[in-house]
Write a protein that holds these residues in place. Sequence first.
Motif: not given
Length: 263
Positions: A136-148
């Motif tokens: 989490w970052l400041n309580g919000q879920s962190l998810r890595c994302q594929p880039s373009e």
Amino acid sequence: MQPDLQVLVQEIRQIAREEILPRFEHIGFAVKQDGSLLTEADLATNQRIATFLLQQWPDIAFLSEEMEREEQARLLREAEALWCLDPLDGTSNFAAGIPLFAVSLALFQRGEVVLALTYDPVRDEMFTAQRGRGAWLNGQSLRCQPSEFQLCNAVAIVDFKRLSPALKQALMTNPPYGSQRNLGSCVLEWAWMAANRGNLYLHGGMKLWDLAAGSLILAEAGGYAATLQGEPVFVAALAPRSVVISPDPVLFAAWLGYLQAQQ
């Protein structure tokens, strides 16, 4: 039973804002035997956090960057549960007036990181993770994302410290990426990768307190990391470990493949 993460978050945030921020741009520094810098903020933050952890969880041992190496090694051998603290990562930035530094804390249980936090007091950003429960970052879920991005136009965060001469030369003369940065704070670089800030990362040799918290935060966010040899980055040991990261699985494979071909 693990310590309450929210209790940790509240106390670490308060300590950092009381011990680090008021000293930023107002104090000098000393040079340690290994050539790294030490400030009053490192020592004050280290003491406050160590005292808090001992009071709250007296059965958990405590290891810090500021300890003697012999004591660090003993704790890694003997302790089943162990805090690992870097009270101020990015001390050179801090001493130079560059606002890129953070506190980082990890909890080891039987040689595995199970809880982690990295706090950037300048931006009031608290990165946290619990094994098997997410990041989490400041309580919000962190998810890595594929880039373009493809490798040739990716933004890379690269620290040339402890890289081989051959790899340094290859990266300087014919880099495979589009552009390069360096934050000067390992723990922030892990956290920023977990937050999809940048596409690639490389460091030639991090110490345990530089990588412990970040390795869990990135993993729980779904990112990818390995050493230059393709091994897991985290080992509960004092020897420096190389670090290769990307939030994107395709870029990670291409980046690691390129780096290994230069060895």
